[in-house]
Design an enzyme around this catalytic site. Sequence first.
Site, mmCIF file in Angstrom:
data_model
loop_
_atom_site.group_PDB
_atom_site.id
_atom_site.type_symbol
_atom_site.label_atom_id
_atom_site.label_comp_id
_atom_site.label_asym_id
_atom_site.label_seq_id
_atom_site.Cartn_x
_atom_site.Cartn_y
_atom_site.Cartn_z
ATOM 1 N N GLU A 145 0.822 -1.220 0.000
ATOM 2 C CA GLU A 145 0.000 0.000 0.000
ATOM 3 C C GLU A 145 0.855 1.269 0.000
ATOM 4 O O GLU A 145 1.338 1.693 1.043
ATOM 5 C CB GLU A 145 -0.925 0.017 1.233
ATOM 6 C CG GLU A 145 -1.797 1.266 1.291
ATOM 7 C CD GLU A 145 -2.662 1.364 2.540
ATOM 8 O OE1 GLU A 145 -2.422 0.601 3.502
ATOM 9 O OE2 GLU A 145 -3.568 2.201 2.552
ATOM 10 N N LYS A 167 -2.743 -2.238 -2.859
ATOM 11 C CA LYS A 167 -3.756 -1.370 -2.258
ATOM 12 C C LYS A 167 -3.391 0.054 -2.645
ATOM 13 O O LYS A 167 -2.354 0.580 -2.223
ATOM 14 C CB LYS A 167 -3.779 -1.537 -0.741
ATOM 15 C CG LYS A 167 -4.751 -0.600 -0.042
ATOM 16 C CD LYS A 167 -5.143 -1.114 1.326
ATOM 17 C CE LYS A 167 -6.018 -0.111 2.064
ATOM 18 N NZ LYS A 167 -6.671 -0.697 3.230
HETATM 19 P P1 13P Z 1 -9.151 4.168 4.874
HETATM 20 O O1 13P Z 1 -10.068 3.478 3.900
HETATM 21 O O2 13P Z 1 -9.876 4.713 6.060
HETATM 22 O O3 13P Z 1 -8.226 5.132 4.204
HETATM 23 O O4 13P Z 1 -8.235 3.035 5.519
HETATM 24 C C1 13P Z 1 -7.745 2.042 4.715
HETATM 25 C C2 13P Z 1 -6.449 1.585 5.230
HETATM 26 O O5 13P Z 1 -6.305 0.460 5.617
HETATM 27 C C3 13P Z 1 -5.324 2.522 5.216
HETATM 28 O O6 13P Z 1 -4.134 1.838 5.462
#
Ligand code: 13P
Length: 335
Positions: A177, A219
Amino acid sequence: MSIDQLAETAQAMVAAGKGIIAIDESNATIKKRFDGVGIECTEENRRAYREMLLTTPKLGDYISGAILYDETLRQSTKAGVPFTKVMMDNGILPGIKVDKGAMPLAGFPGELVTEGLDGLRDRLKEYAKLGAKFAKWRAVITIGEDMPSGTCIEANCHALARYAALCQEAGIVPMVEPEVLMDGSHDIDTCYEITEVTLRSLFGSLYEHNIMLEGTILKASMVVSGKDCAEQAGIEEVAEMTLRCLKSSVPATLPGIVFLSGGQSDEDATAHLNAMNQMGPNPWPLSFSYGRAMQSAALKIWSKDLVGNVAAAQQTVYARARDNGLAALGKWKKA
Ligand code: 13P
Protein backbone atom coordinates in the site's frame (compact mmCIF):
# COMPACT_ATOMS: atom_id res chain seq x y z
CA MET A 1 4.39 -22.28 0.34
CA SER A 2 4.00 -22.66 -3.36
CA ILE A 3 3.27 -19.82 -5.70
CA ASP A 4 -0.02 -21.56 -6.50
CA GLN A 5 -1.20 -21.26 -2.90
CA LEU A 6 -0.23 -17.59 -2.71
CA ALA A 7 -1.96 -16.95 -6.03
CA GLU A 8 -5.07 -18.77 -4.82
CA THR A 9 -5.27 -16.59 -1.71
CA ALA A 10 -4.68 -13.42 -3.72
CA GLN A 11 -7.44 -14.35 -6.16
CA ALA A 12 -9.83 -15.12 -3.30
CA MET A 13 -9.17 -11.66 -1.88
CA VAL A 14 -10.47 -10.06 -5.07
CA ALA A 15 -13.21 -12.59 -5.88
CA ALA A 16 -15.96 -11.08 -8.05
CA GLY A 17 -18.18 -8.71 -6.10
CA LYS A 18 -16.15 -8.94 -2.90
CA GLY A 19 -13.65 -6.72 -1.14
CA ILE A 20 -11.77 -6.18 2.09
CA ILE A 21 -12.77 -4.43 5.29
CA ALA A 22 -9.81 -2.67 6.94
CA ILE A 23 -10.16 -2.75 10.72
CA ASP A 24 -6.46 -2.64 11.47
CA GLU A 25 -6.30 0.69 13.26
CA SER A 26 -3.45 0.80 15.75
CA ASN A 27 -4.48 1.51 19.34
CA ALA A 28 -3.49 5.16 18.82
CA THR A 29 -5.65 5.48 15.68
CA ILE A 30 -8.71 3.68 17.06
CA LYS A 31 -8.45 5.95 20.12
CA LYS A 32 -8.87 8.93 17.78
CA ARG A 33 -11.95 7.32 16.20
CA PHE A 34 -13.40 6.42 19.62
CA ASP A 35 -12.67 9.92 20.96
CA GLY A 36 -14.71 11.28 18.05
CA VAL A 37 -17.82 9.44 19.29
CA GLY A 38 -17.12 9.66 23.03
CA ILE A 39 -16.11 6.03 23.65
CA GLU A 40 -13.34 5.15 26.05
CA CYS A 41 -10.48 3.33 24.31
CA THR A 42 -10.18 0.28 26.58
CA GLU A 43 -9.10 -3.16 25.41
CA GLU A 44 -12.63 -4.48 26.08
CA ASN A 45 -14.27 -1.70 24.06
CA ARG A 46 -11.89 -2.33 21.17
CA ARG A 47 -12.67 -6.04 21.36
CA ALA A 48 -16.43 -5.49 21.56
CA TYR A 49 -16.33 -3.07 18.62
CA ARG A 50 -14.37 -5.47 16.44
CA GLU A 51 -16.70 -8.31 17.50
CA MET A 52 -19.66 -6.24 16.31
CA LEU A 53 -17.97 -5.71 12.93
CA LEU A 54 -16.73 -9.27 12.41
CA THR A 55 -19.96 -11.00 13.47
CA THR A 56 -22.13 -8.98 11.08
CA PRO A 57 -24.58 -11.56 9.68
CA LYS A 58 -23.75 -12.63 6.10
CA LEU A 59 -20.73 -10.31 5.94
CA GLY A 60 -19.02 -12.96 3.79
CA ASP A 61 -21.52 -12.25 0.98
CA TYR A 62 -19.48 -9.18 0.06
CA ILE A 63 -16.33 -9.34 2.17
CA SER A 64 -13.45 -11.66 1.24
CA GLY A 65 -11.04 -10.60 3.97
CA ALA A 66 -10.51 -8.35 6.96
CA ILE A 67 -7.25 -6.66 7.96
CA LEU A 68 -6.71 -6.88 11.69
CA TYR A 69 -4.33 -5.27 14.14
CA ASP A 70 -1.98 -7.44 16.23
CA GLU A 71 -4.22 -7.20 19.32
CA THR A 72 -7.35 -8.11 17.34
CA LEU A 73 -5.80 -11.17 15.69
CA ARG A 74 -5.38 -12.61 19.19
CA GLN A 75 -8.88 -11.74 20.46
CA SER A 76 -12.12 -13.74 20.67
CA THR A 77 -15.84 -13.07 20.84
CA LYS A 78 -17.41 -12.62 24.27
CA ALA A 79 -18.46 -16.26 24.00
CA GLY A 80 -14.80 -17.26 23.56
CA VAL A 81 -14.62 -18.04 19.83
CA PRO A 82 -11.37 -16.71 18.29
CA PHE A 83 -12.06 -13.96 15.75
CA THR A 84 -10.00 -15.88 13.19
CA LYS A 85 -12.38 -18.86 13.52
CA VAL A 86 -15.47 -16.65 13.19
CA MET A 87 -13.95 -15.21 10.03
CA MET A 88 -12.89 -18.48 8.41
CA ASP A 89 -16.34 -19.97 9.18
CA ASN A 90 -17.85 -17.08 7.21
CA GLY A 91 -15.43 -17.30 4.30
CA ILE A 92 -13.49 -14.19 5.38
CA LEU A 93 -9.69 -14.41 5.18
CA PRO A 94 -7.79 -13.03 8.17
CA GLY A 95 -5.22 -10.37 7.30
CA ILE A 96 -2.77 -8.55 9.54
CA LYS A 97 -1.20 -5.10 9.49
CA VAL A 98 2.52 -5.68 10.05
CA ASP A 99 4.10 -2.26 9.62
CA LYS A 100 4.99 -0.23 12.70
CA GLY A 101 3.76 3.05 11.32
CA ALA A 102 5.08 5.96 9.27
CA MET A 103 7.87 7.90 11.02
CA PRO A 104 9.65 11.14 10.04
CA LEU A 105 12.25 10.52 7.33
CA ALA A 106 15.53 11.89 8.69
CA GLY A 107 16.91 14.70 6.56
CA PHE A 108 13.58 15.28 4.78
CA PRO A 109 11.36 17.48 6.94
CA GLY A 110 7.66 16.75 6.45
CA GLU A 111 8.21 13.37 4.80
CA LEU A 112 7.60 9.92 6.23
CA VAL A 113 9.06 6.45 5.93
CA THR A 114 7.33 3.35 7.22
CA GLU A 115 9.16 1.25 9.80
CA GLY A 116 8.80 -2.36 10.89
CA LEU A 117 11.27 -4.54 8.98
CA ASP A 118 13.38 -5.47 12.03
CA GLY A 119 12.16 -8.81 13.40
CA LEU A 120 9.49 -9.03 10.70
CA ARG A 121 10.50 -12.56 9.62
CA ASP A 122 9.73 -13.93 13.10
CA ARG A 123 6.55 -11.91 13.48
CA LEU A 124 5.27 -13.20 10.14
CA LYS A 125 5.97 -16.79 11.20
CA GLU A 126 3.85 -16.25 14.30
CA TYR A 127 1.08 -14.48 12.36
CA ALA A 128 0.93 -17.39 9.90
CA LYS A 129 0.49 -19.78 12.85
CA LEU A 130 -2.25 -17.55 14.25
CA GLY A 131 -4.09 -17.89 10.93
CA ALA A 132 -3.16 -14.79 8.92
CA LYS A 133 -3.41 -15.40 5.17
CA PHE A 134 -2.41 -11.94 4.01
CA ALA A 135 -0.65 -8.88 5.41
CA LYS A 136 -0.64 -5.15 4.88
CA TRP A 137 2.13 -2.53 4.93
CA ARG A 138 1.23 1.12 4.37
CA ALA A 139 3.69 3.64 3.03
CA VAL A 140 2.72 7.30 3.08
CA ILE A 141 3.60 9.75 0.33
CA THR A 142 2.89 13.41 1.08
CA ILE A 143 2.36 16.02 -1.62
CA GLY A 144 3.57 19.52 -0.76
CA GLU A 145 6.11 22.15 -1.71
CA ASP A 146 9.10 20.25 -3.15
CA MET A 147 7.49 17.04 -1.92
CA PRO A 148 7.62 14.15 -2.32
CA SER A 149 11.36 13.75 -2.79
CA GLY A 150 12.71 10.92 -4.91
CA THR A 151 14.45 9.71 -1.76
CA CYS A 152 11.16 9.38 0.12
CA ILE A 153 9.53 7.44 -2.69
CA GLU A 154 12.55 5.18 -3.12
CA ALA A 155 12.98 4.48 0.62
CA ASN A 156 9.31 3.58 1.00
CA CYS A 157 9.19 1.39 -2.10
CA HIS A 158 12.37 -0.42 -1.02
CA ALA A 159 10.78 -1.15 2.37
CA LEU A 160 7.56 -2.33 0.68
CA ALA A 161 9.56 -4.74 -1.48
CA ARG A 162 11.51 -6.15 1.47
CA TYR A 163 8.27 -6.59 3.40
CA ALA A 164 6.63 -8.30 0.41
CA ALA A 165 9.54 -10.74 0.05
CA LEU A 166 9.36 -11.71 3.74
CA CYS A 167 5.59 -12.21 3.48
CA GLN A 168 5.89 -14.54 0.51
CA GLU A 169 8.64 -16.50 2.26
CA ALA A 170 6.18 -17.01 5.17
CA GLY A 171 3.34 -18.07 2.83
CA ILE A 172 1.43 -14.84 3.39
CA VAL A 173 0.12 -12.68 0.54
CA PRO A 174 1.54 -9.16 0.76
CA MET A 175 -0.86 -6.29 0.23
CA VAL A 176 1.43 -3.43 -0.76
CA GLU A 177 0.00 0.00 0.00
CA PRO A 178 1.71 3.17 -1.18
CA GLU A 179 -0.83 5.79 -0.11
CA VAL A 180 -0.53 9.17 -1.79
CA LEU A 181 -2.29 11.42 0.72
CA MET A 182 -5.28 13.57 -0.26
CA ASP A 183 -4.10 16.31 2.12
CA GLY A 184 -3.09 19.56 0.41
CA SER A 185 -4.26 22.07 -2.16
CA HIS A 186 -2.67 20.37 -5.18
CA ASP A 187 -4.77 19.62 -8.25
CA ILE A 188 -5.70 16.24 -9.67
CA ASP A 189 -2.94 16.39 -12.33
CA THR A 190 -0.32 16.64 -9.58
CA CYS A 191 -1.87 13.67 -7.80
CA TYR A 192 -1.74 11.74 -11.08
CA GLU A 193 1.93 12.52 -11.61
CA ILE A 194 2.97 11.60 -8.06
CA THR A 195 0.87 8.43 -8.02
CA GLU A 196 2.35 7.31 -11.34
CA VAL A 197 5.95 7.95 -10.23
CA THR A 198 5.29 6.12 -6.97
CA LEU A 199 3.70 3.08 -8.61
CA ARG A 200 6.47 2.80 -11.20
CA SER A 201 9.06 2.95 -8.42
CA LEU A 202 7.12 0.36 -6.41
CA PHE A 203 6.88 -2.17 -9.23
CA GLY A 204 10.56 -1.57 -10.04
CA SER A 205 11.45 -2.43 -6.44
CA LEU A 206 9.16 -5.46 -6.38
CA TYR A 207 10.88 -6.70 -9.54
CA GLU A 208 14.34 -6.20 -8.05
CA HIS A 209 13.36 -8.15 -4.94
CA ASN A 210 12.02 -11.15 -6.88
CA ILE A 211 8.43 -10.68 -5.74
CA MET A 212 5.91 -13.04 -7.31
CA LEU A 213 3.33 -10.59 -8.57
CA GLU A 214 0.80 -13.43 -8.97
CA GLY A 215 0.76 -13.67 -5.18
CA THR A 216 0.63 -9.93 -4.43
CA ILE A 217 -2.23 -7.44 -4.09
CA LEU A 218 -1.89 -3.68 -4.60
CA LYS A 219 -3.76 -1.37 -2.26
CA ALA A 220 -3.84 1.94 -4.08
CA SER A 221 -5.05 5.44 -3.45
CA MET A 222 -7.25 6.96 -6.13
CA VAL A 223 -6.14 9.88 -8.27
CA VAL A 224 -8.11 12.76 -6.76
CA SER A 225 -7.90 16.52 -6.24
CA GLY A 226 -6.17 17.58 -3.01
CA LYS A 227 -8.64 18.06 -0.17
CA ASP A 228 -8.06 21.83 -0.15
CA CYS A 229 -7.89 22.33 -3.91
CA ALA A 230 -10.41 24.93 -5.10
CA GLU A 231 -11.36 22.79 -8.07
CA GLN A 232 -12.61 19.33 -7.14
CA ALA A 233 -12.68 16.67 -9.87
CA GLY A 234 -15.98 14.86 -10.33
CA ILE A 235 -16.64 11.14 -10.13
CA GLU A 236 -16.03 10.37 -13.81
CA GLU A 237 -12.78 12.32 -13.94
CA VAL A 238 -11.41 10.61 -10.83
CA ALA A 239 -12.35 7.21 -12.24
CA GLU A 240 -10.87 7.95 -15.66
CA MET A 241 -7.59 9.41 -14.32
CA THR A 242 -7.14 6.65 -11.73
CA LEU A 243 -7.61 3.98 -14.39
CA ARG A 244 -5.21 5.69 -16.78
CA CYS A 245 -2.59 5.98 -14.06
CA LEU A 246 -2.92 2.33 -13.01
CA LYS A 247 -2.80 1.09 -16.60
CA SER A 248 0.41 3.03 -17.17
CA SER A 249 2.22 1.60 -14.16
CA VAL A 250 0.77 -1.69 -12.86
CA PRO A 251 1.64 -5.00 -14.59
CA ALA A 252 -1.32 -7.01 -15.83
CA THR A 253 -0.07 -10.14 -14.00
CA LEU A 254 -1.15 -8.66 -10.70
CA PRO A 255 -4.26 -10.57 -9.48
CA GLY A 256 -6.06 -7.47 -8.29
CA ILE A 257 -6.11 -3.93 -7.00
CA VAL A 258 -8.07 -2.72 -3.99
CA PHE A 259 -8.51 0.91 -3.00
CA LEU A 260 -8.27 2.70 0.30
CA SER A 261 -10.86 5.36 1.06
CA GLY A 262 -8.35 7.86 2.45
CA GLY A 263 -10.88 10.36 3.79
CA GLN A 264 -13.38 10.26 0.91
CA SER A 265 -17.06 10.29 1.88
CA ASP A 266 -18.76 6.89 1.97
CA GLU A 267 -20.72 7.72 -1.16
CA ASP A 268 -17.75 9.06 -3.14
CA ALA A 269 -15.67 5.98 -2.31
CA THR A 270 -18.44 3.73 -3.62
CA ALA A 271 -19.25 5.92 -6.64
CA HIS A 272 -15.60 6.13 -7.75
CA LEU A 273 -15.13 2.36 -7.57
CA ASN A 274 -18.40 1.79 -9.39
CA ALA A 275 -17.46 4.22 -12.19
CA MET A 276 -14.07 2.54 -12.71
CA ASN A 277 -15.71 -0.86 -13.04
CA GLN A 278 -18.31 0.51 -15.44
CA MET A 279 -15.45 1.76 -17.61
CA GLY A 280 -14.07 -1.80 -17.87
CA PRO A 281 -13.10 -4.39 -18.82
CA ASN A 282 -9.88 -3.59 -16.95
CA PRO A 283 -6.66 -5.62 -16.76
CA TRP A 284 -7.34 -6.59 -13.10
CA PRO A 285 -10.33 -6.89 -10.76
CA LEU A 286 -10.76 -3.53 -9.00
CA SER A 287 -12.26 -3.70 -5.54
CA PHE A 288 -12.12 -2.04 -2.14
CA SER A 289 -10.17 -2.25 1.09
CA TYR A 290 -11.91 0.56 2.92
CA GLY A 291 -11.47 1.45 6.56
CA ARG A 292 -13.35 4.63 7.30
CA ALA A 293 -15.73 4.29 4.32
CA MET A 294 -16.79 0.87 5.66
CA GLN A 295 -17.00 1.69 9.35
CA SER A 296 -17.79 5.35 10.07
CA ALA A 297 -21.59 5.09 9.95
CA ALA A 298 -21.62 1.90 12.03
CA LEU A 299 -19.29 3.34 14.67
CA LYS A 300 -21.63 6.30 15.16
CA ILE A 301 -24.63 4.00 15.70
CA TRP A 302 -22.76 1.54 17.93
CA SER A 303 -21.31 4.29 20.11
CA LYS A 304 -24.77 5.40 21.23
CA ASP A 305 -25.47 2.08 22.99
CA LEU A 306 -22.68 -0.48 22.83
CA VAL A 307 -24.92 -3.45 23.53
CA GLY A 308 -28.37 -2.28 22.44
CA ASN A 309 -27.27 -1.00 19.04
CA VAL A 310 -25.23 -3.98 17.83
CA ALA A 311 -27.88 -5.18 15.36
CA ALA A 312 -28.49 -1.70 13.93
CA ALA A 313 -24.76 -1.05 13.56
CA GLN A 314 -24.30 -4.41 11.84
CA GLN A 315 -27.06 -3.58 9.36
CA THR A 316 -25.05 -0.52 8.39
CA VAL A 317 -21.85 -2.55 8.02
CA TYR A 318 -23.71 -4.99 5.80
CA ALA A 319 -25.22 -2.18 3.71
CA ARG A 320 -21.78 -0.61 3.16
CA ALA A 321 -20.33 -4.01 2.23
CA ARG A 322 -23.17 -4.64 -0.22
CA ASP A 323 -22.88 -1.21 -1.86
CA ASN A 324 -19.12 -1.59 -2.27
CA GLY A 325 -19.47 -5.21 -3.43
CA LEU A 326 -21.89 -4.02 -6.13
CA ALA A 327 -19.50 -1.19 -7.03
CA ALA A 328 -16.75 -3.79 -7.49
CA LEU A 329 -18.95 -5.18 -10.27
CA GLY A 330 -19.98 -1.77 -11.62
CA LYS A 331 -23.56 -2.55 -10.60
CA TRP A 332 -24.11 -0.05 -7.79
CA LYS A 333 -26.94 2.43 -8.15
CA LYS A 334 -27.18 5.62 -6.13
CA ALA A 335 -30.17 5.41 -3.75
P1 13P B 1 -9.15 4.17 4.87
O1 13P B 1 -10.07 3.48 3.90
O2 13P B 1 -9.88 4.71 6.06
O3 13P B 1 -8.23 5.13 4.20
O4 13P B 1 -8.23 3.04 5.52
C1 13P B 1 -7.75 2.04 4.71
C2 13P B 1 -6.45 1.58 5.23
O5 13P B 1 -6.31 0.46 5.62
C3 13P B 1 -5.32 2.52 5.22
O6 13P B 1 -4.13 1.84 5.46
